[in-house]
Design a protein around this motif. Structure first.
Motif, PDB file in Angstrom:
ATOM      1  N   HIS A  75       0.673  -1.053   0.056  1.00 47.41           N
ATOM      2  CA  HIS A  75       0.050   0.050  -0.154  1.00 47.41           C
ATOM      3  C   HIS A  75       0.978   1.275  -0.030  1.00 47.41           C
ATOM      4  O   HIS A  75       1.835   1.543   1.107  1.00 47.41           O
ATOM      5  CB  HIS A  75      -0.924   0.041   1.181  1.00 47.41           C
ATOM      6  N   VAL A  76       0.704   1.994  -0.893  1.00 51.69           N
ATOM      7  CA  VAL A  76       1.596   3.320  -1.043  1.00 51.69           C
ATOM      8  C   VAL A  76       0.640   4.568  -1.127  1.00 51.69           C
ATOM      9  O   VAL A  76      -0.475   4.696  -1.560  1.00 51.69           O
ATOM     10  CB  VAL A  76       2.266   3.167  -2.517  1.00 51.69           C
ATOM     11  N   ARG A  77       1.028   5.418  -0.059  1.00 49.94           N
ATOM     12  CA  ARG A  77       0.356   6.687  -0.143  1.00 49.94           C
ATOM     13  C   ARG A  77       1.222   7.776  -0.603  1.00 49.94           C
ATOM     14  O   ARG A  77       2.316   8.032  -0.243  1.00 49.94           O
ATOM     15  CB  ARG A  77      -0.092   7.241   1.429  1.00 49.94           C
ATOM     16  N   VAL A  78       0.510   8.592  -1.538  1.00 52.95           N
ATOM     17  CA  VAL A  78       1.139   9.611  -2.069  1.00 52.95           C
ATOM     18  C   VAL A  78       0.519  11.066  -1.841  1.00 52.95           C
ATOM     19  O   VAL A  78      -0.671  11.112  -1.598  1.00 52.95           O
ATOM     20  CB  VAL A  78       1.183   9.359  -3.927  1.00 52.95           C
ATOM     21  N   VAL A 112      -0.670  -4.085  -5.666  1.00 50.89           N
ATOM     22  CA  VAL A 112      -0.451  -2.911  -5.172  1.00 50.89           C
ATOM     23  C   VAL A 112      -1.454  -1.703  -5.117  1.00 50.89           C
ATOM     24  O   VAL A 112      -2.338  -1.539  -6.077  1.00 50.89           O
ATOM     25  CB  VAL A 112       0.989  -2.128  -5.994  1.00 50.89           C
ATOM     26  N   SER A 113      -1.801  -1.027  -4.285  1.00 53.92           N
ATOM     27  CA  SER A 113      -2.876  -0.089  -4.037  1.00 53.92           C
ATOM     28  C   SER A 113      -2.195   1.128  -3.666  1.00 53.92           C
ATOM     29  O   SER A 113      -0.960   1.495  -3.240  1.00 53.92           O
ATOM     30  CB  SER A 113      -3.753  -0.204  -2.755  1.00 53.92           C
ATOM     31  N   LEU A 114      -2.893   2.386  -4.197  1.00 60.15           N
ATOM     32  CA  LEU A 114      -2.266   3.721  -4.129  1.00 60.15           C
ATOM     33  C   LEU A 114      -3.519   4.643  -3.789  1.00 60.15           C
ATOM     34  O   LEU A 114      -4.502   4.571  -4.064  1.00 60.15           O
ATOM     35  CB  LEU A 114      -2.006   4.077  -5.712  1.00 60.15           C
ATOM     36  N   GLN A 115      -2.895   5.274  -2.685  1.00 62.54           N
ATOM     37  CA  GLN A 115      -3.999   6.144  -1.999  1.00 62.54           C
ATOM     38  C   GLN A 115      -3.193   7.613  -1.924  1.00 62.54           C
ATOM     39  O   GLN A 115      -2.307   7.812  -1.615  1.00 62.54           O
ATOM     40  CB  GLN A 115      -4.184   5.837  -0.562  1.00 62.54           C
ATOM     41  N   ALA A 116      -4.199   8.639  -2.506  1.00 57.97           N
ATOM     42  CA  ALA A 116      -3.769  10.127  -2.081  1.00 57.97           C
ATOM     43  C   ALA A 116      -3.971  10.588  -0.870  1.00 57.97           C
ATOM     44  O   ALA A 116      -5.133  10.357  -0.405  1.00 57.97           O
ATOM     45  CB  ALA A 116      -4.465  10.892  -3.228  1.00 57.97           C
ATOM     46  N   VAL A 117      -2.884  11.230  -0.210  1.00 56.67           N
ATOM     47  CA  VAL A 117      -3.311  11.858   1.010  1.00 56.67           C
ATOM     48  C   VAL A 117      -2.805  13.541   1.090  1.00 56.67           C
ATOM     49  O   VAL A 117      -1.973  13.673   0.080  1.00 56.67           O
ATOM     50  CB  VAL A 117      -2.364  10.989   2.258  1.00 56.67           C
ATOM     51  N   ARG A 118      -3.271  13.926   2.186  1.00 53.61           N
ATOM     52  CA  ARG A 118      -2.853  15.419   2.446  1.00 53.61           C
ATOM     53  C   ARG A 118      -2.759  15.507   4.047  1.00 53.61           C
ATOM     54  O   ARG A 118      -3.597  15.691   4.736  1.00 53.61           O
ATOM     55  CB  ARG A 118      -4.017  16.146   2.104  1.00 53.61           C
ATOM     56  N   VAL A 272      -1.295  10.730  17.313  1.00 53.29           N
ATOM     57  CA  VAL A 272      -0.772  11.022  16.392  1.00 53.29           C
ATOM     58  C   VAL A 272      -1.094  10.532  15.150  1.00 53.29           C
ATOM     59  O   VAL A 272      -1.665   9.625  14.861  1.00 53.29           O
ATOM     60  CB  VAL A 272       0.934  10.069  16.644  1.00 53.29           C
ATOM     61  N   ARG A 273      -0.846  11.327  13.990  1.00 52.10           N
ATOM     62  CA  ARG A 273      -1.561  11.069  12.692  1.00 52.10           C
ATOM     63  C   ARG A 273      -0.886   9.982  11.989  1.00 52.10           C
ATOM     64  O   ARG A 273       0.095   9.650  12.271  1.00 52.10           O
ATOM     65  CB  ARG A 273      -1.623  12.314  11.803  1.00 52.10           C
ATOM     66  N   SER A 274      -1.745   8.938  11.480  1.00 48.06           N
ATOM     67  CA  SER A 274      -1.090   7.761  10.790  1.00 48.06           C
ATOM     68  C   SER A 274      -0.024   8.250   9.752  1.00 48.06           C
ATOM     69  O   SER A 274       0.571   7.499   9.540  1.00 48.06           O
ATOM     70  CB  SER A 274      -2.246   6.942  10.147  1.00 48.06           C
ATOM     71  N   GLU A 275      -0.341   9.364   9.166  1.00 47.60           N
ATOM     72  CA  GLU A 275       0.676   9.824   8.080  1.00 47.60           C
ATOM     73  C   GLU A 275       2.054  10.066   8.605  1.00 47.60           C
ATOM     74  O   GLU A 275       2.987  10.251   7.827  1.00 47.60           O
ATOM     75  CB  GLU A 275       0.301  10.919   7.425  1.00 47.60           C
ATOM     76  N   TYR A 276       2.149  10.096   9.925  1.00 43.96           N
ATOM     77  CA  TYR A 276       3.507  10.344  10.741  1.00 43.96           C
ATOM     78  C   TYR A 276       4.100   9.096  11.447  1.00 43.96           C
ATOM     79  O   TYR A 276       4.107   8.713  12.472  1.00 43.96           O
ATOM     80  CB  TYR A 276       3.524  11.286  11.736  1.00 43.96           C
ATOM     81  N   PRO A 277       4.139   7.784  10.684  1.00 45.50           N
ATOM     82  CA  PRO A 277       4.584   6.667  11.121  1.00 45.50           C
ATOM     83  C   PRO A 277       5.713   6.560  12.194  1.00 45.50           C
ATOM     84  O   PRO A 277       5.875   5.753  13.364  1.00 45.50           O
ATOM     85  CB  PRO A 277       4.760   5.582  10.432  1.00 45.50           C
ATOM     86  N   GLY A 316      -6.582   9.133   9.338  1.00 46.59           N
ATOM     87  CA  GLY A 316      -6.717   9.882   8.136  1.00 46.59           C
ATOM     88  C   GLY A 316      -7.912  10.753   7.950  1.00 46.59           C
ATOM     89  O   GLY A 316      -8.791  10.422   7.425  1.00 46.59           O
ATOM     90  N   SER A 317      -7.701  12.058   8.486  1.00 45.91           N
ATOM     91  CA  SER A 317      -8.874  13.004   8.263  1.00 45.91           C
ATOM     92  C   SER A 317      -8.255  14.274   8.515  1.00 45.91           C
ATOM     93  O   SER A 317      -7.794  14.815   9.597  1.00 45.91           O
ATOM     94  CB  SER A 317     -10.063  12.707   9.092  1.00 45.91           C
ATOM     95  N   TYR A 318      -8.299  15.294   7.733  1.00 46.71           N
ATOM     96  CA  TYR A 318      -7.942  16.906   7.974  1.00 46.71           C
ATOM     97  C   TYR A 318      -8.820  17.564   8.918  1.00 46.71           C
ATOM     98  O   TYR A 318      -8.252  17.983  10.084  1.00 46.71           O
ATOM     99  CB  TYR A 318      -7.716  17.591   6.764  1.00 46.71           C
ATOM    100  N   VAL A 319     -10.133  17.477   8.511  1.00 47.20           N
ATOM    101  CA  VAL A 319     -10.660  18.383   9.615  1.00 47.20           C
ATOM    102  C   VAL A 319     -10.997  17.863  10.921  1.00 47.20           C
ATOM    103  O   VAL A 319     -11.357  18.242  11.825  1.00 47.20           O
ATOM    104  CB  VAL A 319     -12.377  18.438   8.873  1.00 47.20           C
ATOM    105  N   ALA A 320     -10.659  16.274  11.194  1.00 47.76           N
ATOM    106  CA  ALA A 320     -10.896  15.905  12.643  1.00 47.76           C
ATOM    107  C   ALA A 320      -9.548  16.310  13.326  1.00 47.76           C
ATOM    108  O   ALA A 320      -9.527  15.932  14.528  1.00 47.76           O
ATOM    109  CB  ALA A 320     -10.716  14.315  12.323  1.00 47.76           C
TER     110      ALA A 320
END
Length: 556
Positions: A75-78, A112-118, A272-277, A316-320
């Motif tokens: 799983h790839v987050r771009v 392979v999966s691809l997810q867009a994140v911010r 801690v946000r999941s985007e920061y492992p 994974g949520s900005y507004v949260a």
């Protein structure tokens, strides 16, 4: 956001108040990782096993990006956020799709999966991806993902320009953490901590800018109070909280402990946000070490203070990251903002009084208690005291995280600290304070870095991330990017934002603005439930002004 993967203590605390939220989200996360199917298949089953209605599981699973995104074995987050968009003029998503042979939001060959994140917090070296939990960053990103080059993850450049760093005291000056806490608990210095922070004038560094001591006092000293360290830094362009949690997590914990002492709290949560492992790993290790060293637990350092701290991973949520939405997520629900009153300091997490402070705010507290509030108040400006961590994006000649005094002119930060843009490129617009902060034109940078001064120029301080857009991208492309962010990240709790953000995106893609666009901005700005929807109109208007004639018709 969303609280799962916490420890047993976190779940016990939730259970004592009759809530199953922590267990629900943890179970949903496990199901998402094991199943190739979407949440419509497994989320209702998970909820029913816990004795909850199917809608409870499906509602949360479809809200958080990490639960709803299809997942292959790889799983790839771009990153699709502002700094990565600016670095590649918006081409980074297509380039990664071609390198992996899979479209964003799908599962391709070789599972392979691809997810867009911010965003992923690599704004200083964009573009960035996470291949599993392994970062791949920089101009050779696609070669790293394809296996032609080893993964690259540059360290965050951190510099102090104040001469006496506060938040960066440990990172750039080598000051040891946990030097204030033992004495504070031994002397029962709760009132002193509160008084010093009040004298300092410290305001929240997460964007809202609320006086910290006033928030602490509003909890009323109840022992049921829960203090939450908000490490869900979601503003694209800012990576200060990631730096602090990875490079000096013990300082963040000491600030959190002092906040708990001042509030009379016996429990705390670090989100801690999941985007920061890596930050998640470092914070968990720091908490374990703090218990081992006697800084946390029962009868801390032989005193009557008891303090337990849990680390919880986001989903994974900005507004949260907004405090009421954050609380909703920790309770197991969708991370949607709640109307106030009641305020969280009276009725928050599991109905307990709850204080939410962001990571940078807490990292300043040990310095303030050690040196004194008046010493901090002498820095910055008369009305906005102290220092601020400012993050410069990859387009700058010298990107990185800088600690500056509030009131420092933005033009000094851009030209002297950042060295202007790479290779002498021409600045098109400067985004300040995240996607909902605002934009300044190239000839309008002589503005003091304070909330009040930036507001007078149509921008906002926010997390103080500075993202430079050069002339390779047009103002219309940036405008569409902002609306794409708004449409993707709106929590959907209120119609003005839910409908307005999507309709705004449609209008920007269809041609020229209309009377409907003007009404849309007015309704969003006046009727949205939280600051997310209310700030979108100000952000897009400031962008139109920054680009002048190029977007003049969009300044409505």
């Amino acid at each position: 956001m969303g609280g799962f993967n916490g420890s047993n203590g976190f779940r016990v605390l939730a259970g004592r108040r009759g809530h199953l939220g922590a267990r629900l989200l943890e179970a949903l996360a496990g199901a998402a990782e094991r199943s190739p199917d979407g949440p419509q298949v497994w989320a209702p089953r998970v909820a029913r096993r816990l004795g909850l209605p199917a809608a409870a599981g499906l509602g949360s699973a479809t809200f958080y990006a990490d639960l709803a995104a299809p997942r292959g074995r790889r799983h790839v987050r771009v990153c699709a956020a502002a700094a990565c968009f600016a670095a590649r003029a918006g081409r980074q998503l297509t380039e990664v799709e071609e390198a992996l042979g899979v479209a964003v939001g799908g599962v391709g060959r070789n599972d392979v999966s691809l997810q867009a994140v911010r965003c992923l917090g690599f704004c200083y070296a964009s573009p960035g991806c996470l291949d599993g939990d392994t970062p791949c960053v920089g101009p050779t990103l696609t070669e790293q993902l394809a296996g032609g080059l080893p993964p690259v993850a540059p360290a965050i450049p951190a510099r102090d320009v104040t001469g006496d760093p506060v938040a960066l005291a440990g990172i750039v000056a080598g000051e040891e953490p946990w030097t204030v806490w033992p004495e504070a608990v031994a002397t029962g210095a709760a009132q002193r901590v509160l008084a010093e922070v009040a004298a300092s004038g410290l305001r929240g560094r997460g964007g809202a800018g609320f006086p910290v001591s006033a928030k602490w006092a509003a909890a009323g000293g109840s022992p049921d109070t829960v203090v939450v360290a908000n490490g869900d830094e979601g503003d694209p362009g800012s990576y200060a909280d990631r730096l602090l949690m990875e490079a000096d997590p013990a300082r963040v914990l000491e600030g959190l402990a002092l906040a708990c002492l001042a509030c009379g709290a016996r429990r705390a949560v670090v989100l801690v946000r999941s985007e920061y492992p890596q930050a998640l790993t470092r914070m968990r290790a720091a908490v374990g070490q703090a218990y081992a060293d006697g800084h946390l637990g029962g009868s801390v350092h032989g005193s009557e203070v008891n303090l337990d701290v849990e680390v919880v991973e986001g989903a994974g949520s900005y507004v949260a990251g907004e405090e009421t939405a954050l609380i909703a997520g920790l309770e197991g629900g969708r991370g949607c903002a709640r109307s106030r009153p009641p305020y969280p300091t009276r009725q928050g997490l599991w109905d307990a009084p709850t204080v939410v402070n962001n990571v940078e705010t807490l990292a300043a507290v040990p310095w303030i208690v050690r040196r004194g509030g008046n010493a901090y108040a002498c820095r910055g400006t008369r009305t906005e005291t102290g220092t601020k961590l400012v993050c410069l994006s990859e387009r700058f000649a010298r990107p990185g995280c800088y600690e500056v005094e509030l009131g420092t002119p933005v033009i000094h930060i851009v030209t002297e600290l950042g060295g202007g843009l790479q290779e002498g490129a021409e600045l098109g617009a400067l985004q300040v304070g995240g996607p909902l902060g605002g934009f300044l034109p190239p000839d309008g940078l002589d503005v003091p870095l304070t909330e009040a001064d930036l507001a007078r120029h149509g921008a906002a301080l926010g997390h103080a991330g500075l993202v430079a857009f050069d002339r390779r991208v047009t103002g219309r492309e940036v405008l569409r990017h902002v609306w794409e962010f708004a449409a993707a990240e709106s929590c959907g709790a209120c119609s003005p934002c839910r409908v307005g953000s999507r309709r705004g995106l449609e209008i920007t893609g269809s041609g020229t603005p209309s009377e409907e666009y003007t009404r849309l901005l007015r309704v969003m700005g006046q009727a949205s439930l939280c600051a997310f929807g209310r700030r979108v109109p100000a952000a897009v208007r400031s962008l139109a002004r920054a680009y002048g004639d190029e977007l003049g018709e969009w300044d409505r």
